[in-house]
Write a protein that holds these residues in place. Structure first.
Motif, PDB file in Angstrom:
ATOM      1  N   ASP A  68      64.277  68.674  54.851  1.00 50.74           N
ATOM      2  CA  ASP A  68      62.914  68.774  54.349  1.00 50.74           C
ATOM      3  C   ASP A  68      62.962  69.160  52.867  1.00 50.74           C
ATOM      4  OD1 ASP A  68      60.428  69.941  53.613  1.00 50.74           O
ATOM      5  OD2 ASP A  68      59.925  70.216  55.738  1.00 50.74           O
ATOM      6  N   ALA A  69      62.397  68.303  52.000  1.00 49.08           N
ATOM      7  CA  ALA A  69      62.468  68.542  50.549  1.00 49.08           C
ATOM      8  C   ALA A  69      61.772  69.835  50.171  1.00 49.08           C
ATOM      9  CB  ALA A  69      61.842  67.371  49.795  1.00 49.08           C
TER      10      ALA A  69
ATOM     11  N   LYS B  46      60.126  64.191  53.281  1.00 52.02           N
ATOM     12  CA  LYS B  46      58.873  64.857  52.866  1.00 52.02           C
ATOM     13  C   LYS B  46      58.802  64.987  51.342  1.00 52.02           C
ATOM     14  CE  LYS B  46      58.637  67.422  57.216  1.00 52.02           C
ATOM     15  NZ  LYS B  46      58.204  68.624  57.926  1.00 52.02           N
ATOM     16  N   MET B  47      59.311  63.944  50.648  1.00 53.14           N
ATOM     17  CA  MET B  47      59.235  63.952  49.181  1.00 53.14           C
ATOM     18  C   MET B  47      57.775  63.978  48.727  1.00 53.14           C
ATOM     19  SD  MET B  47      62.197  64.234  47.810  1.00 53.14           S
ATOM     20  CE  MET B  47      61.850  63.818  46.090  1.00 53.14           C
ATOM     21  N   ASP B  48      56.848  63.498  49.587  1.00 54.75           N
ATOM     22  CA  ASP B  48      55.419  63.535  49.246  1.00 54.75           C
ATOM     23  C   ASP B  48      54.942  64.984  49.049  1.00 54.75           C
ATOM     24  OD1 ASP B  48      56.129  63.424  52.051  1.00 54.75           O
ATOM     25  OD2 ASP B  48      53.980  63.549  52.527  1.00 54.75           O
ATOM     26  N   LEU B  49      55.543  65.917  49.809  1.00 50.49           N
ATOM     27  CA  LEU B  49      55.112  67.320  49.700  1.00 50.49           C
ATOM     28  C   LEU B  49      55.555  67.962  48.394  1.00 50.49           C
ATOM     29  CD1 LEU B  49      55.691  68.801  53.292  1.00 50.49           C
ATOM     30  CD2 LEU B  49      53.633  67.762  52.320  1.00 50.49           C
ATOM     31  N   VAL B  50      56.588  67.407  47.758  1.00 54.57           N
ATOM     32  CA  VAL B  50      57.041  67.973  46.480  1.00 54.57           C
ATOM     33  C   VAL B  50      56.704  67.019  45.326  1.00 54.57           C
ATOM     34  CG1 VAL B  50      58.838  69.391  47.528  1.00 54.57           C
ATOM     35  CG2 VAL B  50      59.401  67.073  46.772  1.00 54.57           C
ATOM     36  N   LYS B  51      55.670  66.240  45.545  1.00 55.28           N
ATOM     37  CA  LYS B  51      55.136  65.316  44.524  1.00 55.28           C
ATOM     38  C   LYS B  51      56.213  64.377  43.977  1.00 55.28           C
ATOM     39  CE  LYS B  51      51.280  68.251  43.161  1.00 55.28           C
ATOM     40  NZ  LYS B  51      51.534  69.393  44.069  1.00 55.28           N
ATOM     41  N   TYR B  52      57.108  63.968  44.866  1.00 57.48           N
ATOM     42  CA  TYR B  52      58.162  62.993  44.527  1.00 57.48           C
ATOM     43  C   TYR B  52      58.990  63.447  43.324  1.00 57.48           C
ATOM     44  CZ  TYR B  52      55.482  60.209  47.810  1.00 57.48           C
ATOM     45  OH  TYR B  52      54.836  59.782  48.920  1.00 57.48           O
ATOM     46  N   ASP B  53      59.254  64.743  43.253  1.00 55.55           N
ATOM     47  CA  ASP B  53      59.921  65.340  42.094  1.00 55.55           C
ATOM     48  C   ASP B  53      61.430  65.103  42.133  1.00 55.55           C
ATOM     49  OD1 ASP B  53      60.458  66.982  39.874  1.00 55.55           O
ATOM     50  OD2 ASP B  53      60.845  68.684  41.213  1.00 55.55           O
ATOM     51  N   GLU B  54      61.959  64.433  41.133  1.00 54.93           N
ATOM     52  CA  GLU B  54      63.383  64.118  41.091  1.00 54.93           C
ATOM     53  C   GLU B  54      64.245  65.385  41.025  1.00 54.93           C
ATOM     54  OE1 GLU B  54      64.754  61.585  37.908  1.00 54.93           O
ATOM     55  OE2 GLU B  54      66.792  61.506  38.733  1.00 54.93           O
ATOM     56  N   GLY B  55      63.793  66.367  40.239  1.00 48.64           N
ATOM     57  CA  GLY B  55      64.560  67.604  40.081  1.00 48.64           C
ATOM     58  C   GLY B  55      64.816  68.282  41.403  1.00 48.64           C
ATOM     59  N   ARG B  56      63.748  68.342  42.218  1.00 48.46           N
ATOM     60  CA  ARG B  56      63.878  68.980  43.534  1.00 48.46           C
ATOM     61  C   ARG B  56      64.920  68.231  44.370  1.00 48.46           C
ATOM     62  NH1 ARG B  56      64.191  73.308  46.323  1.00 48.46           N
ATOM     63  NH2 ARG B  56      63.597  73.088  48.514  1.00 48.46           N
ATOM     64  N   PHE B  57      64.834  66.888  44.360  1.00 46.34           N
ATOM     65  CA  PHE B  57      65.781  66.074  45.126  1.00 46.34           C
ATOM     66  C   PHE B  57      67.221  66.301  44.656  1.00 46.34           C
ATOM     67  CE2 PHE B  57      68.294  62.097  45.162  1.00 46.34           C
ATOM     68  CZ  PHE B  57      68.490  61.983  46.535  1.00 46.34           C
ATOM     69  N   ARG B  58      67.424  66.268  43.344  1.00 42.42           N
ATOM     70  CA  ARG B  58      68.787  66.398  42.800  1.00 42.42           C
ATOM     71  C   ARG B  58      69.384  67.768  43.160  1.00 42.42           C
ATOM     72  NH1 ARG B  58      70.139  61.284  42.448  1.00 42.42           N
ATOM     73  NH2 ARG B  58      68.744  60.113  41.073  1.00 42.42           N
TER      74      ARG B  58
ATOM     75  N   VAL C 129      72.791  59.557  49.716  1.00 46.81           N
ATOM     76  CA  VAL C 129      71.799  60.625  49.844  1.00 46.81           C
ATOM     77  C   VAL C 129      70.499  60.033  49.304  1.00 46.81           C
ATOM     78  CG1 VAL C 129      71.164  62.994  49.254  1.00 46.81           C
ATOM     79  CG2 VAL C 129      73.584  62.379  49.483  1.00 46.81           C
ATOM     80  N   ILE C 130      69.473  59.943  50.165  1.00 50.10           N
ATOM     81  CA  ILE C 130      68.273  59.153  49.835  1.00 50.10           C
ATOM     82  C   ILE C 130      67.030  60.047  49.860  1.00 50.10           C
ATOM     83  CG2 ILE C 130      67.053  57.013  50.393  1.00 50.10           C
ATOM     84  CD1 ILE C 130      69.321  56.603  52.567  1.00 50.10           C
ATOM     85  N   PRO C 131      66.193  59.986  48.820  1.00 51.59           N
ATOM     86  CA  PRO C 131      64.897  60.681  48.908  1.00 51.59           C
ATOM     87  C   PRO C 131      63.904  59.803  49.673  1.00 51.59           C
ATOM     88  CG  PRO C 131      65.144  59.662  46.747  1.00 51.59           C
ATOM     89  CD  PRO C 131      66.374  59.295  47.533  1.00 51.59           C
ATOM     90  N   ILE C 132      63.280  60.335  50.715  1.00 47.50           N
ATOM     91  CA  ILE C 132      62.330  59.516  51.477  1.00 47.50           C
ATOM     92  C   ILE C 132      61.069  60.317  51.806  1.00 47.50           C
ATOM     93  CG2 ILE C 132      64.251  58.275  52.599  1.00 47.50           C
ATOM     94  CD1 ILE C 132      63.451  59.693  55.221  1.00 47.50           C
ATOM     95  N   SER C 133      60.041  59.584  52.238  1.00 48.04           N
ATOM     96  CA  SER C 133      58.920  60.214  52.924  1.00 48.04           C
ATOM     97  C   SER C 133      58.702  59.411  54.185  1.00 48.04           C
ATOM     98  CB  SER C 133      57.656  60.219  52.064  1.00 48.04           C
ATOM     99  OG  SER C 133      56.551  60.547  52.893  1.00 48.04           O
ATOM    100  N   ALA C 134      59.107  59.973  55.322  1.00 44.14           N
ATOM    101  CA  ALA C 134      58.983  59.242  56.583  1.00 44.14           C
ATOM    102  C   ALA C 134      57.521  59.004  56.912  1.00 44.14           C
ATOM    103  CB  ALA C 134      59.677  60.026  57.704  1.00 44.14           C
ATOM    104  N   ARG C 135      56.686  60.016  56.667  1.00 44.96           N
ATOM    105  CA  ARG C 135      55.263  59.878  57.008  1.00 44.96           C
ATOM    106  C   ARG C 135      54.612  58.776  56.181  1.00 44.96           C
ATOM    107  NH1 ARG C 135      52.025  62.635  59.981  1.00 44.96           N
ATOM    108  NH2 ARG C 135      53.632  64.208  60.349  1.00 44.96           N
ATOM    109  N   GLU C 136      54.943  58.706  54.880  1.00 50.42           N
ATOM    110  CA  GLU C 136      54.299  57.735  53.993  1.00 50.42           C
ATOM    111  C   GLU C 136      55.084  56.427  53.885  1.00 50.42           C
ATOM    112  OE1 GLU C 136      51.280  58.331  52.852  1.00 50.42           O
ATOM    113  OE2 GLU C 136      51.373  60.302  53.822  1.00 50.42           O
ATOM    114  N   GLY C 137      56.306  56.400  54.375  1.00 51.36           N
ATOM    115  CA  GLY C 137      57.081  55.165  54.375  1.00 51.36           C
ATOM    116  C   GLY C 137      57.915  54.926  53.126  1.00 51.36           C
ATOM    117  N   ASP C 138      58.022  55.911  52.237  1.00 49.05           N
ATOM    118  CA  ASP C 138      58.801  55.722  51.004  1.00 49.05           C
ATOM    119  C   ASP C 138      60.298  55.671  51.312  1.00 49.05           C
ATOM    120  OD1 ASP C 138      56.783  56.219  48.618  1.00 49.05           O
ATOM    121  OD2 ASP C 138      56.316  57.666  50.200  1.00 49.05           O
ATOM    122  N   ASN C 139      60.971  54.635  50.869  1.00 43.99           N
ATOM    123  CA  ASN C 139      62.425  54.455  51.056  1.00 43.99           C
ATOM    124  C   ASN C 139      62.852  54.448  52.519  1.00 43.99           C
ATOM    125  OD1 ASN C 139      63.069  54.090  48.374  1.00 43.99           O
ATOM    126  ND2 ASN C 139      63.458  56.275  48.007  1.00 43.99           N
TER     127      ASN C 139
END
Lengths: 264, 641
Positions: free
Chosen positions: B133-134, B163-175, B195-205
């Protein structure tokens, strides 16, 4: 090894574990495509012999073709066939929806078979892909005397090490076909040339995709008249296999209730 | 009112009917509870147009009844209790087609309570997707699951930061999460495919690249699936066929089992372990095949017949003579414990190694591994969900492999009647492979009888023969007491002789070094020589550390009833203060490796025939005790009169 070889080898491994560790052993034969494959695998595992009794839970409501198939191959394959007459519907839990109540007769018939503790292992040809609660099953599933499935508290099962001991009077459901899909069953039936009940093939635009009792099972629209055509149909269909099994979808949890109280 | 999904499915055209599709790739989805595992599967099915008819509507209806937003997880969470509590209880599997492959997606529960269900789901997987969970970051099960996967043998891994949507798709958080988790994976020897950033709920990646994360150039989860490599074939590795059963349905006697590695050919010479019997394979038995089969390899369930009817049973491992499995009654296991009841030192338990079931005792808990920090500490028991290194002793010799060499025959499962308590991977460590010690190489041997009766030897010597097997740490006083006792007994008229460690190594055993196997062989030979001398009527005193119980038991078998185990007892501190040969000093400085009592184990006798405590007692007093023991046990009633 191709995909069917891999599936077959694991099923044979499971059957041999059941025969080594869960005796006295019996197999439930619904006379449908899946349990016919289990029978065939047993003959492979034990080199032509089926070294345990084969039990049909009979509600008296099967289609005529099912009984004919049973009698023909029980004789031809030299099976030790036991037919159990299931208790009538009016003895079933009245809180169940009507079709589900009818299906519950089989669980009651099975409970009668197991009541006196004669069998430690029961082979059942269910698969994970046919229904969502079956997807959560273990290969060796320990059951209390009444057959109840404690889905909240299933034992760990890994590295093909199965739960092979049970408390007194409990039994093991053994599922040698759990990892197969519907198409696998048909491809294997085709490769091995296993006899198939004609009800699976289209007659007048309809065929049975899943065989159940005539009062609670409906045929589907289909023109598939050969195994090849069935496989082609299954490759593109998005309809679930058990759509014609009317008790599955009577309420959100009707099939789950059936299974937790001992249905196959 | 339920929200409807916001992405239209991509229609994947079904492939034309093939003869038989390739093997499945089984992918388990793991990670901390509520990090979105079930949601991802639901989303993937929808986005690739593989949801069964009516499923979307059924899920909408379930959500409407519960007054909650649309929940993708309901596709996999098929039990009512799971949907009501919003939690996956048990592992589930669903079939998924993509490209040339069919996948089985295994949804594992993330709640701590259901670790054993996670293990059940993961144990059959070829690959794993670990979800984090991001917003919450790496949590306990993010690490625990991956550590278990590594033990279970899953090496193909990808990581999804969800859940990248919850962190506003922030690259820094992912990295940041990526860097921290890659470091952990490196610590347990795993390199992730992606290692992939995704949002399962929203369908990103999930099935398509995300437009909201243009900073990420890698593949989506769907595009990662084909990167997972299928398991390697083990057909070319050493042959292992654990026997499941022996059938006698007709005139054939068929041995049945599954080949776990290697290849078997009609005509091969086979060894059965641990019985060490040998035979040649006559036929590979089949049913419903075209013509006879002459070879079979890894993965196949087979039946074979032999050229002679030797007695073998379920649990033995069939191999070739070259590259046969290890035989030992003691080994190391790195285990994961699943049972509520802790595993304690000295606990009796039952083990399964393949189809072989054997009684055993946990002799020592070496360390508990902290799954988060990967550091370790000592403990006297292994509690639920812990990982530990233990030493296990079995009641009889068992055959197995080091997990590093052959994984499928290098695993153990702990059972207690009808429960599976835990599992582990095996290694031999410094213990010797005991195969060489019990193998009789000669054939056509016929033993002949002596014409001098043992009773006549006793009558002439005026005492019974026997072996006084001194065991104890270096510096405990074995040699001193052995030589002292020899002198006293000789003076009293006994036929007596000492076999001493260093003396024997310059002659009889000059060709042996200090490897575990050579040490065991050293003791085997001394045991056999002692037994011969005792057979000749002598009292033999041996002075060897002989740290392993198995070696001493074998010496007891050689000498039979004449064997007396004598524990020369002194603690390490006492022995080290004496240090007559300066060995402890060299062991402490690291000059001598694997020194008993310092860096290698000493297994104390559990029920010695006699014990002499030498700490703080004069030598003469100890010798008095030993002489009394000999007088009591070696002088016959008639001689005493």
């Amino acid at each position: 090894m191709n995909r069917l070889d891999i599936l077959e080898s694991r099923s044979i491994y499971i059957l041999r574990e059941a025969y080594a560790c869960a005796r006295p052993l019996a197999m439930l034969w619904s006379i449908g495509k899946d349990s016919n494959v289990v029978l065939w695998l047993a003959r492979k595992a034990f080199f032509g012999k089926v070294p345990f009794p084969v039990v049909q839970l009979d509600t008296g409501m099967e289609l005529d073709e099912v009984y004919a198939f049973r009698d023909q191959y029980a004789a031809e394959w030299g099976l030790n066939l036991i037919v159990i007459n299931c208790p009538p519907e009016n003895e079933m839990d009245p809180s169940l929806p009507p079709m589900t109540r009818s299906a519950a007769r089989k669980s009651a018939g099975l409970a009668n078979l197991l009541r006196d503790g004669t069998y430690k292992g029961i082979l059942v040809g269910i698969r994970r892909d046919e229904e969502a609660t079956r997807a959560k099953e273990r290969v060796f599933s320990p059951r209390a005397t009444d057959g109840a499935w404690k889905f909240r508290d299933q034992p760990a099962e890994f590295w093909d090490q199965f739960t092979t001991d049970t408390p007194e009077n409990a039994h093991l459901r053994v599922h040698p076909l759990l990892h197969w899909t519907e198409i696998d069953v048909w491809r294997y039936t085709q490769r091995e040339n296993i006899p198939v009940n004609q009800l699976y093939f289209s007659q007048g635009g309809k065929r049975y995709r899943s065989l159940g009792e005539k009062n609670i099972t409906a045929p589907i629209e289909s023109n598939a008249g050969t195994i090849d055509e069935i496989i082609k149909e299954l490759e593109i269909t998005t309809t679930p296999e058990r759509a014609g099994r009317l008790m599955d979808n009577e309420s959100e949890d009707s099939f789950e209730r059936l299974r937790t109280s001992g249905y196959m | 009112m339920a929200n409807t999904p916001n992405v239209q499915p991509i229609t994947e055209t079904a492939s034309p009917a093939q003869l038989v599709p390739g093997p499945q790739m089984r992918v388990v989805i793991v990670g901390h509870v509520d990090h979105g595992k079930s949601t991802l599967v639901g989303r993937l099915f929808h986005d690739t147009g593989q949801l069964p008819d009516g499923k979307l509507e059924a899920i909408e209806e379930m959500c409407r009844q519960r007054g909650m937003p649309f929940e993708w997880a309901f596709l996999m969470d098929s039990l009512k209790a799971e949907r009501d509590q919003g939690i996956t209880i048990d592992t589930s599997q669903i079939w998924f087609r993509h490209g040339q492959r069919e996948y089985v997606l295994i949804d594992a529960p993330g709640h701590r309570e259901f670790i054993r269900n996670m293990v059940t789901g993961a144990s059959n997987a070829d690959a794993a997707l670990l979800m984090i969970d991001a917003d919450q970051g790496i949590r306990r099960q993010s690490r625990h699951h991956m550590y278990l996967l590594q033990l279970l043998g899953v090496r193909e891994v990808a990581v999804a930061v969800n859940k990248m949507d919850l962190v506003k798709y922030d690259e820094g958080r992912f990295r940041a999460i990526e860097a921290e988790y890659r470091l952990y994976l490196e610590g347990i020897g795993i390199t992730p495919r992606q290692v992939i950033p995704i949002s399962a709920r929203e369908g990103d990646n999930v099935a398509t690249p995300s437009e909201r994360m243009c900073w990420f150039n890698g593949p989506s989860f769907l595009e990662t699936l084909p990167q997972f490599a299928p398991p390697e074939s083990t057909a070319e590795r050493p042959l292992r066929l654990p026997l499941q059963d022996v059938y006698k349905f007709d005139e054939r006697r068929i041995l049945a089992g599954r080949i776990e590695s290697g290849t078997l050919r009609v005509g091969d010479d086979l060894v059965f372990s641990p019985s060490n019997r040998t035979a040649r394979i006559e036929t590979i038995e089949t049913w419903n095949t075209d013509g006879p089969v002459s070879t079979a390899s890894a993965g196949m369930s087979v039946g074979i017949t032999l050229n002679e009817q030797i007695f073998v049973e379920r649990g033995e491992i069939v191999s070739h003579e070259i590259d046969a499995p290890i035989e030992s009654d003691v080994f190391h296991a790195r285990l994961f414990w699943l049972a509520d009841k802790p595993l304690e030192i000295g606990a009796a338990c039952e083990l399964k190694i393949g189809p072989n079931k054997v009684k055993a005792v946990v002799e020592h808990i070496e360390r508990i591994i902290n799954i988060d920090s990967l550091s370790d500490h000592k403990a006297t028991c292994v509690s639920r969900d812990e990982i530990a290194d233990v030493i296990v002793r079995t009641s009889q010799l068992v055959a197995f492999d080091a997990h590093e060499t052959l994984s499928r025959t290098g695993r153990v499962v702990f059972v207690d009647q009808h429960l599976t308590l835990g599992g582990g991977v095996l290694s031999l460590g410094d213990y010797p492979d005991q195969r060489q010690l019990i193998t009789v190489r000669g054939t056509n041997l016929t033993e002949v009888d002596h014409r001098v009766d043992p009773v006549r030897r006793i009558a002439r010597n005026r005492h019974k023969p026997g072996v006084l097997w001194f065991t104890g740490l270096s510096g405990a006083g074995k040699s001193t007491l052995a030589m002292g006792l020899e002198q006293r007994l000789f003076d009293k008229g006994y036929q007596v002789y000492v076999l001493d460690g260093d003396n024997v190594r310059t002659g009889l055993n000059a060709n042996l070094g200090f490897s575990p196997e050579d040490r065991a062989e050293n003791i085997r030979r001394v045991g056999e020589v002692a037994a011969l001398l005792a057979d000749a009527g002598l009292i033999v005193i041996t002075a060897f550390i002989s740290p392993y119980r198995a070696d001493r038991e074998r010496a007891r078998e050689a000498a039979g009833e004449a064997f007396h185990e004598v524990f020369i007892d002194a603690d390490v501190a006492t022995c080290e203060s004496r240090d007559p040969k300066g060995l402890y000093k060299r062991a402490r400085s690291g000059e001598i490796k694997e020194f008993t009592g310092v860096s290698a184990p000493y297994e104390e006798p559990s029920t010695p025939d006699f014990s002499v405590d030498t700490s703080g007692r004069p030598v003469d007093e100890c010798l008095d005790d030993l002489v009394t023991y000999v007088t009591d046990n070696f002088i016959t009633a008639r001689e005493r009169q």
